[in-house]
Design a protein around this motif. Sequence first.
Motif: not given
Length: 132
Positions: A6, A31, A64, A66, A70, A74, A96-97, A100, A104
């Motif tokens: 990612l 993401s 991907a 959110f 996720e 977070y 948040q990324i 993700t 994943t």
Amino acid sequence: MPAAVLLDTSVVIDIDEVDRDAYSDSAVVVSAVTVGELAYGLGSPDRSAREMRLRRVLTEYEIAPFGVEEAKLYGVLAELVRAAGRNPRPRRLDLQIAATAAATHLPLLTMNADDFVGIAGLVDVVPIRRAR
């Protein structure tokens, strides 16, 4: 090496200039949070260049989502950052990324590893840099 990675928004913005090194053969996932950042206009004052980058991301990479998992991750990551003595608020989108990536189970490639201090137990943060 993992089959996929990612990419943090910092990497996506400079994708043609980064050295993914051992991860260069891995598939790229981005993401939905990065899509939002690009749609907002990060990365270039030139609107045409920003729109072209966004189109490229949407057509060339898997996105991907959110979602609920996720979002829960977070919250955990934000608490870890706070426990490490840092303020999670300015890092909301970065976290948040990272959430993700955690959801994943993908390593997160970034050019700004300092944005992710405190979350090493849940996310494999891989610092990369520009190619020389």
